[in-house]
Scaffold this active site. Structure first.
Site, PDB file in Angstrom:
ATOM      1  N   GLU A 237       9.232   0.989  11.203  1.00 19.78           N
ATOM      2  CA  GLU A 237      10.328   1.957  11.110  1.00 19.78           C
ATOM      3  C   GLU A 237       9.675   3.322  11.176  1.00 19.78           C
ATOM      4  OE1 GLU A 237      12.280   4.776   9.769  1.00 19.78           O
ATOM      5  OE2 GLU A 237      12.924   3.734   7.957  1.00 19.78           O
TER       6      GLU A 237
ATOM      7  N   CYS B  27      13.946  10.134   6.859  1.00 18.60           N
ATOM      8  CA  CYS B  27      13.710   9.610   8.208  1.00 18.60           C
ATOM      9  C   CYS B  27      14.947   9.732   9.087  1.00 18.60           C
ATOM     10  CB  CYS B  27      13.221   8.165   8.144  1.00 18.60           C
ATOM     11  SG  CYS B  27      14.352   7.024   7.309  1.00 18.60           S
TER      12      CYS B  27
ATOM     13  N   LYS C 159       0.840  -1.187   0.000  1.00 14.30           N
ATOM     14  CA  LYS C 159       0.000   0.000   0.000  1.00 14.30           C
ATOM     15  C   LYS C 159       0.882   1.247   0.000  1.00 14.30           C
ATOM     16  CE  LYS C 159      -2.749   3.284   1.930  1.00 14.30           C
ATOM     17  NZ  LYS C 159      -2.118   4.609   1.813  1.00 14.30           N
TER      18      LYS C 159
ATOM     19  N   GLU D 190       9.519  15.395  15.649  1.00  9.89           N
ATOM     20  CA  GLU D 190      10.014  15.301  14.280  1.00  9.89           C
ATOM     21  C   GLU D 190       9.309  16.317  13.394  1.00  9.89           C
ATOM     22  OE1 GLU D 190      11.144  11.762  11.208  1.00  9.89           O
ATOM     23  OE2 GLU D 190       9.129  11.695  12.062  1.00  9.89           O
TER      24      GLU D 190
END
Length: 420
Positions: free
Chosen positions: A190, A225, A114, A324
């Site tokens: 992750e 990331c 997906k 973040e």
């Protein structure tokens, strides 16, 4: 398929990715705004290498014979888990998609992939390439749609045996809940990062450290990331190093990602851009200093572009140091000692990546041991390949992409205990 047959298919896929590299890179850039020069290497370049790595690795994975009594034979078989659900983000869909697909397919599983709502073009083409290269129908399925619909259905399905995901912590938590509400499928995550990049006064080359650190946060507009989004600088060199880094950031050309002269591309969406600017506003309210940037640029084009932004006087408890951003925003904090640096580096809920710049070998080893992160770079930032794992600790997730360790997610162990 026998391992040798799977190997041939995966090698063909790698060949086709390389042959269509420019087309695949442009498809991704049109979706997510990554600068084309970076996209060519990070997307098809990386994906082709990943498929080749696992094509070569798949027939090097053996079962085991246990040390048992002479009249017993204990065998440990590695079997495919079955159906793997994979949900991947928009920033590097082809690269991260390959990190999931290649080892899962190499291990003999079927995959339902997906893509993110805003970045599916390159993965849809990859699915066509896999079919054209001999992957049997139904082994790889790409399902597009909203995460709240398609992603939720995939995570709640009793027919999915393992779910792998790269993305936000909030979504990761929901996926764990969906696993508990369905068939207790294993979930490997992750998640985000707030990675510290620690620069000591004895760094071997401060100019090179500034250049690499600038790219470590500003490439792909910070939408990486493992981005080095927290800069920790020894106080004795703080002002000089921040000035050097700002000079490097000023050289970066932000613009149309399909223009080969652009070194930094676009923000993925208006929502993401507004979120980035919100962090800057909150930093000002908390008394931080905007040393560089902080604003949207190229507004007349209608595109989503943001200046490389450096924020100083940031305390570990400030929002821009804790959460973040996933944008071109760097939070800078001074430190006074090795112990101070470790305390600040470990002061977030995340533990994905880190960097350390020092000429002291003992210090480098102490920092690698002391920083809680899945990857610690020393006198560099970024650039690891398929030979080493990528994964996080704390709220940056569990499990690993890349390397032989990625196979752990896609095999089940079965014991055969035989009385002879």
């Amino acid at each position: 398929m026998a391992p040798a047959a799977r190997k041939k298919v995966l090698h063909k896929v790698a060949d086709r990715i390389e042959a269509e590299a420019l087309e695949l890179a442009v498809l991704g850039v049109r979706d997510n705004g990554t600068e084309l020069n970076m996209a060519l290497k990070a997307e098809p370049g990386s994906a082709a290498g990943t498929f080749r790595y696992y094509a070569e690795a798949l027939d090097k994975v053996y079962g085991e014979i246990a040390p048992t009594a002479p009249d017993v034979l204990g065998l440990v078989h590695r079997e495919p888990v079955g159906v793997v659900g994979a949900i991947v983000p928009w920033n590097f869909p082809l690269m991260i998609g390959a990190w999931k697909l290649a080892p899962a397919l190499a291990a003999g599983n079927s995959v339902v992939l997906k893509p993110a709502e805003t970045a599916s073009l390159s993965l849809l083409r990859l699915a066509e390439i896999c079919m054209e290269c001999g992957l049997p129908d139904g082994v790889l399925n790409v399902v597009t749609g909203q995460g709240s619909v398609a992603g939720e259905a995939l995570a709640l399905s009793h027919d999915v045996d393992v779910l792998v995901f790269t993305g936000s912590g909030a979504t990761g938590r929901r996926l764990l809940q969906y696993s508990a509400a369905s068939n207790l499928k294993r979930v490997y995550l992750e998640l985000g990062g707030k990675s510290p990049n620690v620069v000591f006064a004895d760094a071997p080359d401060l100019a090179q450290a500034a250049k690499v650190s600038a790219m470590g946060i500003f490439r792909n507009s910070g939408q990486v990331c493992v981005a080095g989004s927290r800069l920790l600088v020894e106080r004795s060199i703080h002002d000089d190093f921040v000035s050097m880094l700002a000079d490097e950031a000023k050289k970066l050309r932000v613009g149309d990602p399909l223009d080969l002269s652009s070194q930094v591309g676009a923000i993925n969406s208006e929502t993401q851009l507004m979120g980035n600017l919100g962090f800057v506003e909150d930093a000002i309210k908390e008394g931080n200093t905007i040393a560089l940037g902080g604003s949207r640029i190229l507004e007349s084009t209608g595109g989503y572009y943001m200046e490389p932004t450096i924020i100083t006087d940031v305390a570990p408890g400030h929002r821009v140091a804790r959460e973040e951003v996933f944008g071109p925003v760097l939070a800078v904090t001074a430190f006074d000692s090795d112990e101070d640096a470790l305390r600040i580096a470990n002061s977030t809920d995340y533990g994905l990546a880190a960097g350390v710049w020092t000429s002291n070998l003992s210090r480098a080893h102490r920092m690698v041991a002391g920083i809680r992160a899945g990857v610690v770079h020393v006198n560099t930032y970024g650039g690891s390949d398929n030979t080493v794992p990528l994964g996080g600790v704390k709220q940056s997730g569990n499990g690993h992409d890349k390397s032989m360790h990625a196979f752990d997610k896609y095999f089940d162990l079965k014991t055969a205990w035989m009385q002879l």
